[in-house]
Enzyme design. Structure first.
Site, PDB file in Angstrom:
ATOM      1  N   GLU A 234       1.113  -1.452   0.428  1.00 27.54           N
ATOM      2  CA  GLU A 234      -0.153   0.113  -0.343  1.00 27.54           C
ATOM      3  C   GLU A 234       1.081   1.407   0.298  1.00 27.54           C
ATOM      4  OE1 GLU A 234      -1.625   3.447   1.204  1.00 27.54           O
ATOM      5  OE2 GLU A 234      -1.712   2.193   3.001  1.00 27.54           O
ATOM      6  N   LEU A 235       1.113   1.735  -0.769  1.00 22.20           N
ATOM      7  CA  LEU A 235       1.632   2.706  -1.674  1.00 22.20           C
ATOM      8  C   LEU A 235       1.041   4.244  -1.168  1.00 22.20           C
ATOM      9  CD1 LEU A 235       3.950   1.096  -3.481  1.00 22.20           C
ATOM     10  CD2 LEU A 235       4.695   1.120  -1.720  1.00 22.20           C
ATOM     11  N   CYS A 268      -1.975   8.538   2.891  1.00 22.46           N
ATOM     12  CA  CYS A 268      -2.246   8.057   2.072  1.00 22.46           C
ATOM     13  C   CYS A 268      -3.894   8.532   1.249  1.00 22.46           C
ATOM     14  CB  CYS A 268      -2.007   6.763   1.821  1.00 22.46           C
ATOM     15  SG  CYS A 268      -0.475   6.261   2.050  1.00 22.46           S
TER      16      CYS A 268
END
Length: 461
Positions: A234-235, A268
């Site tokens: 998960e970037l 994010c």
């Protein structure tokens, strides 16, 4: 980067830690492997009982661990308490649902007969020790959303946390031990990033999960690819927030402020690019900028603070570079845009308009309370702008038109589409992205199955 607690509100170094040496790392890897051999055979009811006990302890510790998180990375104290409560909720959810989520599956009778078997089952079995490389922005939640399903599936966890949240990392190991989990079920590795590659290459580590930057994701994926090990990544995210003419503008603008500055803008899944139909652009922009200006910035330990400092001096410098680049390119600063004079790594809520594709902020993630405004002539242009990013984590759409909803859900390139609401993670719903936002899913049944050996059991007549 030193392993240390540095208060971002004033830059003061409060605690430093020595990185674990090779002998201690080896001891912990041996312990993880040995523990897995027996823990994988434990019953769901016993794992669930331990996880509920961890949730109960976390509830008791909520105020103390919230203060540690706020001290280490600067999130407003009320948000830190909410994070702790959310983690306890997720633990209880997996304790209750894991057995059903991983129950044996029976294929259709016709397919079983066609295979020549008397019975076929699909069984979910744990993989083994899983290394989690986790970030500082949600220092409890990011770990728990990995640890809770991994432990319930029968895996054991090794945590390499961000170097600026060591007290939170050590607290997590202690929490699971106090709850009754065997020592090797969950271990914190106080190591620098340079030690990660060697651990990933160790045969005893069966899989890895990472939440963090693109470079870190590429590095972990490359090593695990070479070693043929499962990964979940998960970037980054640069989530679009689309507002159409039929939207409730007051509500959309109000939620937009929270969506941009939650966790001091360091999320994010925070909305970052606000794409507004030209018919309502001016009205929305006025409301949005007014809301951003009204936010209270200050000491994150104060209950009424809404925006605290960024987690690191480098993080603020990176954000400033993006804003300054946009200014040089002709972007209009509608509010904010300059660091305040007081100590600490603060940056004000900022809104930029007139963004072009040549500006870095158009294609790079702004990890802080900086929003970009775009004007869209129609739905097609709104979708085009929304998808014109390397990321695809989540998205937000505000419209009352059912046909528009269907188009956005069909065409937006993202792991989630939130209609008339703000993106949030929930233990029951899958979480993850596409494009450079990563691959695989966390949470829900999808998340708990990521680190399972999906085994077909075929029995002859």
């Amino acid at each position: 980067m030193p392993i240390a607690t540095i208060n971002p509100a004033n830059g003061e170094t409060l605690k430093t830690y020595e990185a674990m040496g090779e002998e201690e790392i080896e001891r912990r890897l041996q312990l993880a492997e040995a523990t897995f051999r027996t823990y994988r055979l434990s019953r769901f009811v016993d794992r669930g009982r331990l996880l509920v006990q961890a949730a109960n302890l976390l509830d008791e510790d909520q105020r103390d661990i919230a203060r540690i998180m706020t001290t280490e990375m600067g999130k407003p104290i009320a948000q830190a308490r909410a994070e702790a409560a959310k983690c306890a909720k997720a633990m209880r959810w997996y304790a209750e649902h894991a057995e059903a989520l991983l129950a044996d599956e029976e294929p259709a009778e016709a397919d079983v007969s066609d295979s020549g078997a008397s019975r076929v089952r699909v069984r979910y079995r744990p993989l083994g020790p899983v290394l989690a490389v986790m970030p500082w922005n949600f220092p409890l939640w990011q770990v728990v959303r990995f640890a809770a399903p991994a432990l319930m599936a029968g895996n054991v966890g090794l945590l390499k946390h961000a170097s600026n949240v060591p007290q939170t990392a050590l607290y997590l190991e202690d929490l699971f031990h106090r709850a009754g989990f065997t020592e090797g079920c969950f271990q914190t590795l106080l190591i620098g990033s340079g030690a990660v590659d060697g651990i990933l290459r160790d045969e005893r580590v069966r899989a890895a999960t990472l939440t963090g930057s693109e470079p870190a994701g590429r590095s972990v994926a490359a090593t695990c690819g070479e070693m043929i090990k499962k990964t979940v990544l998960e970037l980054g995210g640069s989530d679009p927030y689309v507002v159409m003419p039929s939207a409730d503008l007051d509500r959309a603008a109000q939620i937009a402020v929270t969506a941009r500055v939650q966790n001091n803008g360091q999320s994010c899944i925070a909305a970052k690019r606000f794409i507004v139909h030209t018919d309502v652009y001016d009205a929305f922009a006025d409301r949005f900028v007014e809301g951003m200006k009204a936010l209270k910035i200050g000491d994150p330990m104060q209950e009424n603070t809404q925006v605290g400092p960024l987690a690191s001096e480098q993080g603020r410098a990176d954000l400033e570079e993006l804003v300054d680049d946009a200014k040089r390119g002709g972007a209009a600063v509608l509010c904010g845009g300059e660091r305040p004079a007081w100590p600490g790594w603060f940056y004000p809520p900022t809104v930029l308009a007139g963004i072009t594709r040549q500006m870095r902020i158009h294609r790079e993630e702004a990890f802080g309370p900086v929003a970009t405004l775009y004007r869209a002539g129609d739905l097609d242009e709104a979708v085009l702008i929304a998808n014109d990013a390397p990321f695809g984590l989540s998205s937000n759409v505000w419209t009352r038109d059912e046909a528009e909803m269907d188009r956005f859900v069909r065409d937006l390139e993202a792991g989630s589409v939130y209609v008339n609401g703000m993106t949030a993670s929930h233990p029951a719903f899958p979480f993850g992205g596409v494009k450079r936002s990563g691959y695989g899913r966390e949470l829900s049944g999808h998340g708990i199955r990521e680190f399972c050996n999906i085994t077909t059991v075929w029995q002859g007549a």
